[in-house]
Write a protein that holds these residues in place. Structure first.
Motif, PDB file in Angstrom:
ATOM      1  N   LEU A  59       0.828  -1.202   0.000  1.00  0.00           N
ATOM      2  CA  LEU A  59       0.000   0.000   0.000  1.00  0.00           C
ATOM      3  C   LEU A  59       0.859   1.246   0.000  1.00  0.00           C
ATOM      4  O   LEU A  59       1.818   1.363   0.760  1.00  0.00           O
ATOM      5  CB  LEU A  59      -0.891   0.009   1.257  1.00  0.00           C
ATOM      6  N   ASP A  60       0.483   2.199  -0.843  1.00  0.00           N
ATOM      7  CA  ASP A  60       1.064   3.541  -0.840  1.00  0.00           C
ATOM      8  C   ASP A  60      -0.068   4.502  -0.505  1.00  0.00           C
ATOM      9  O   ASP A  60      -0.932   4.775  -1.339  1.00  0.00           O
ATOM     10  CB  ASP A  60       1.663   3.867  -2.208  1.00  0.00           C
ATOM     11  N   VAL A  61      -0.095   5.008   0.732  1.00  0.00           N
ATOM     12  CA  VAL A  61      -1.214   5.856   1.150  1.00  0.00           C
ATOM     13  C   VAL A  61      -1.195   7.224   0.492  1.00  0.00           C
ATOM     14  O   VAL A  61      -2.141   7.999   0.650  1.00  0.00           O
ATOM     15  CB  VAL A  61      -1.268   6.021   2.687  1.00  0.00           C
ATOM     16  N   THR A  62      -0.130   7.544  -0.256  1.00  0.00           N
ATOM     17  CA  THR A  62      -0.096   8.812  -0.981  1.00  0.00           C
ATOM     18  C   THR A  62      -0.686   8.681  -2.378  1.00  0.00           C
ATOM     19  O   THR A  62      -0.691   9.652  -3.134  1.00  0.00           O
ATOM     20  CB  THR A  62       1.345   9.357  -1.091  1.00  0.00           C
ATOM     21  N   GLY A  87      -2.556   3.461  10.511  1.00  0.00           N
ATOM     22  CA  GLY A  87      -1.317   3.441  11.262  1.00  0.00           C
ATOM     23  C   GLY A  87      -0.095   3.876  10.481  1.00  0.00           C
ATOM     24  O   GLY A  87       0.988   4.028  11.054  1.00  0.00           O
ATOM     25  N   ALA A  88      -0.241   4.083   9.168  1.00  0.00           N
ATOM     26  CA  ALA A  88       0.901   4.497   8.350  1.00  0.00           C
ATOM     27  C   ALA A  88       1.347   5.893   8.749  1.00  0.00           C
ATOM     28  O   ALA A  88       0.524   6.799   8.925  1.00  0.00           O
ATOM     29  CB  ALA A  88       0.523   4.464   6.872  1.00  0.00           C
ATOM     30  N   GLY A  89       2.653   6.076   8.898  1.00  0.00           N
ATOM     31  CA  GLY A  89       3.142   7.395   9.285  1.00  0.00           C
ATOM     32  C   GLY A  89       4.640   7.533   9.104  1.00  0.00           C
ATOM     33  O   GLY A  89       5.361   6.528   9.051  1.00  0.00           O
ATOM     34  N   VAL A  90       5.087   8.770   9.000  1.00  0.00           N
ATOM     35  CA  VAL A  90       6.516   9.079   8.913  1.00  0.00           C
ATOM     36  C   VAL A  90       6.840  10.207   9.886  1.00  0.00           C
ATOM     37  O   VAL A  90       5.976  11.013  10.231  1.00  0.00           O
ATOM     38  CB  VAL A  90       6.939   9.494   7.486  1.00  0.00           C
ATOM     39  N   MET A  91       8.083  10.230  10.330  1.00  0.00           N
ATOM     40  CA  MET A  91       8.557  11.263  11.249  1.00  0.00           C
ATOM     41  C   MET A  91       9.763  11.967  10.644  1.00  0.00           C
ATOM     42  O   MET A  91      10.680  11.297  10.142  1.00  0.00           O
ATOM     43  CB  MET A  91       8.934  10.647  12.593  1.00  0.00           C
ATOM     44  N   VAL A  92       9.777  13.299  10.652  1.00  0.00           N
ATOM     45  CA  VAL A  92      10.947  14.091  10.277  1.00  0.00           C
ATOM     46  C   VAL A  92      11.243  15.012  11.447  1.00  0.00           C
ATOM     47  O   VAL A  92      10.383  15.793  11.869  1.00  0.00           O
ATOM     48  CB  VAL A  92      10.693  14.914   8.993  1.00  0.00           C
ATOM     49  N   ARG A  93      12.453  14.922  11.990  1.00  0.00           N
ATOM     50  CA  ARG A  93      12.808  15.709  13.173  1.00  0.00           C
ATOM     51  C   ARG A  93      13.555  16.974  12.753  1.00  0.00           C
ATOM     52  O   ARG A  93      14.782  17.010  12.730  1.00  0.00           O
ATOM     53  CB  ARG A  93      13.651  14.860  14.127  1.00  0.00           C
ATOM     54  N   ASP A  94      12.795  18.008  12.406  1.00  0.00           N
ATOM     55  CA  ASP A  94      13.352  19.296  12.030  1.00  0.00           C
ATOM     56  C   ASP A  94      12.470  20.414  12.547  1.00  0.00           C
ATOM     57  O   ASP A  94      11.262  20.225  12.772  1.00  0.00           O
ATOM     58  CB  ASP A  94      13.469  19.423  10.499  1.00  0.00           C
ATOM     59  N   THR A  95      13.063  21.596  12.706  1.00  0.00           N
ATOM     60  CA  THR A  95      12.301  22.774  13.087  1.00  0.00           C
ATOM     61  C   THR A  95      11.578  23.324  11.856  1.00  0.00           C
ATOM     62  O   THR A  95      11.768  22.850  10.732  1.00  0.00           O
ATOM     63  CB  THR A  95      13.232  23.864  13.636  1.00  0.00           C
ATOM     64  N   ALA A  96      10.791  24.364  12.074  1.00  0.00           N
ATOM     65  CA  ALA A  96      10.051  24.974  10.965  1.00  0.00           C
ATOM     66  C   ALA A  96      10.997  25.497   9.889  1.00  0.00           C
ATOM     67  O   ALA A  96      10.773  25.281   8.691  1.00  0.00           O
ATOM     68  CB  ALA A  96       9.161  26.101  11.485  1.00  0.00           C
ATOM     69  N   PHE A 104       7.573  19.167   4.238  1.00  0.00           N
ATOM     70  CA  PHE A 104       6.335  19.435   4.960  1.00  0.00           C
ATOM     71  C   PHE A 104       5.146  18.783   4.248  1.00  0.00           C
ATOM     72  O   PHE A 104       4.314  18.102   4.871  1.00  0.00           O
ATOM     73  CB  PHE A 104       6.132  20.940   5.065  1.00  0.00           C
ATOM     74  N   GLN A 105       5.086  18.969   2.942  1.00  0.00           N
ATOM     75  CA  GLN A 105       3.986  18.402   2.177  1.00  0.00           C
ATOM     76  C   GLN A 105       4.022  16.873   2.190  1.00  0.00           C
ATOM     77  O   GLN A 105       2.980  16.212   2.247  1.00  0.00           O
ATOM     78  CB  GLN A 105       4.032  18.924   0.738  1.00  0.00           C
ATOM     79  N   ARG A 106       5.237  16.307   2.143  1.00  0.00           N
ATOM     80  CA  ARG A 106       5.377  14.849   2.162  1.00  0.00           C
ATOM     81  C   ARG A 106       4.873  14.258   3.479  1.00  0.00           C
ATOM     82  O   ARG A 106       4.136  13.263   3.482  1.00  0.00           O
ATOM     83  CB  ARG A 106       6.855  14.476   1.957  1.00  0.00           C
ATOM     84  N   VAL A 107       5.240  14.865   4.607  1.00  0.00           N
ATOM     85  CA  VAL A 107       4.793  14.363   5.906  1.00  0.00           C
ATOM     86  C   VAL A 107       3.278  14.447   6.021  1.00  0.00           C
ATOM     87  O   VAL A 107       2.612  13.503   6.470  1.00  0.00           O
ATOM     88  CB  VAL A 107       5.486  15.124   7.049  1.00  0.00           C
ATOM     89  N   SER A 148       9.987  18.825  15.702  1.00  0.00           N
ATOM     90  CA  SER A 148       9.136  17.869  14.979  1.00  0.00           C
ATOM     91  C   SER A 148       7.964  18.630  14.354  1.00  0.00           C
ATOM     92  O   SER A 148       6.806  18.269  14.506  1.00  0.00           O
ATOM     93  CB  SER A 148       8.625  16.769  15.915  1.00  0.00           C
ATOM     94  N   PHE A 149       8.318  19.689  13.650  1.00  0.00           N
ATOM     95  CA  PHE A 149       7.334  20.645  13.154  1.00  0.00           C
ATOM     96  C   PHE A 149       6.280  20.000  12.254  1.00  0.00           C
ATOM     97  O   PHE A 149       5.077  20.053  12.537  1.00  0.00           O
ATOM     98  CB  PHE A 149       8.051  21.766  12.406  1.00  0.00           C
ATOM     99  N   ALA A 150       6.719  19.378  11.169  1.00  0.00           N
ATOM    100  CA  ALA A 150       5.759  18.810  10.217  1.00  0.00           C
ATOM    101  C   ALA A 150       4.956  17.684  10.851  1.00  0.00           C
ATOM    102  O   ALA A 150       3.743  17.559  10.626  1.00  0.00           O
ATOM    103  CB  ALA A 150       6.498  18.316   8.973  1.00  0.00           C
ATOM    104  N   TYR A 151       5.624  16.861  11.635  1.00  0.00           N
ATOM    105  CA  TYR A 151       4.949  15.743  12.293  1.00  0.00           C
ATOM    106  C   TYR A 151       3.851  16.248  13.223  1.00  0.00           C
ATOM    107  O   TYR A 151       2.712  15.747  13.206  1.00  0.00           O
ATOM    108  CB  TYR A 151       5.974  14.921  13.065  1.00  0.00           C
ATOM    109  N   GLY A 152       4.165  17.254  14.038  1.00  0.00           N
ATOM    110  CA  GLY A 152       3.180  17.792  14.961  1.00  0.00           C
ATOM    111  C   GLY A 152       1.966  18.369  14.250  1.00  0.00           C
ATOM    112  O   GLY A 152       0.825  18.128  14.655  1.00  0.00           O
TER     113      GLY A 152
END
Length: 246
Positions: A59-62, A87-96, A104-107, A148-152
């Motif tokens: 599955l590709d949820v995008t 339950g599909a999800g990704v995490m990117v640990r960056d500031t804004a 941002f759009q990918r997350v 964790s800007f985009a994730y949040g």
């Protein structure tokens, strides 16, 4: 007919625990993930009696077509669809400022729009079975955390998506809820949990003093999918060991 659950992100720690819990509750399982190798390994870990009533799906949820195809395949294989677990999800640990617009759009496309795509794709099948949707949100949805800007943002959106779908789809007999854990040991968090400083700070902020186990999240999902939660919809069940009380 035996109820069936479609779990996305099923190769991850939470996905595997959720599959085991739902299978133990008597449900048939359609497990989906982008990583087919990891998904096959996850299915292989299930007890033989659960593997017999489990199907695996790439599955590709995008991708709209992929979402529709997996829902159709799950219904075809199991004869019904009673539950969707987003339950599909990704995490990117960056500031804004560190986060590019593309990142941002990918997350958001995976964590938020992906859940919307899957929910839309599953609507007809769930409505016909009086089904339920449970999404995996996060305490990042309501506790602002640096780095964790985009994730949040994506999880905040997912929590409100849950409320809006619950309101709109109640007339179709579909209950929509979410589970919001704090840090859960998994591939997504192994980097921060390997940092003693982070662990000490995080555990100090959690009154119960421990991470949330994948099995705790799975138990919450199983409850929200159960007849015991028949009057529960539009709710975000927080699993944070008391972190948000401070």
């Amino acid at each position: 007919m035996t109820p069936a659950a479609l779990v996305t992100g099923a190769a991850g720690a939470i996905g595997q625990a959720t599959a085991a819990a739902l299978g133990a509750a008597g449900m048939r399982l359609a497990l989906a993930d982008t990583d087919e190798t990891a998904l096959d390994a996850a299915v292989a870990k299930l007890p033989p009696h659960l593997r017999e009533r489990t199907t695996a799906h790439r599955l590709d949820v995008t991708d709209d077509a992929s979402c529709a195809e997996v829902v159709a395949a799950a219904v075809s294989a199991h004869g019904t669809l009673s539950l969707l677990v987003n339950g599909a999800g990704v995490m990117v640990r960056d500031t804004a400022l560190q986060t590019s617009v593309a990142t941002f759009q990918r997350v958001l496309d995976v964590n938020l729009t992906g859940a919307y795509r899957m929910s839309r794709a599953a609507h007809a099948a769930l409505a016909g079975d009086g089904g339920a949707i449970v999404s995996i949100s996060s305490t990042h949805a309501f506790l602002a955390a640096k780095g964790s800007f985009a994730y949040g943002v994506s999880k905040a959106g997912l929590s409100h998506l849950t409320r809006l779908l619950a309101l709109e789809w109640a007339e179709d007999g579909i209950r929509v809820n979410a589970v919001a854990p704090t840090v859960v040991p998994s591939a997504m968090t192994e980097d921060v949990l390997a940092d003693p400083g982070y662990v000490n700070r995080k555990m100090a902020a959690i009154p119960l003093g421990a991470p949330i186990a994948p099995e705790h999240v799975a138990a919450a999902v199983a409850y929200l999918a159960s007849p015991g939660a028949a009057s529960t919809t539009g709710q975000i069940l927080v699993l944070d060991g008391g972190e948000s009380l401070a």
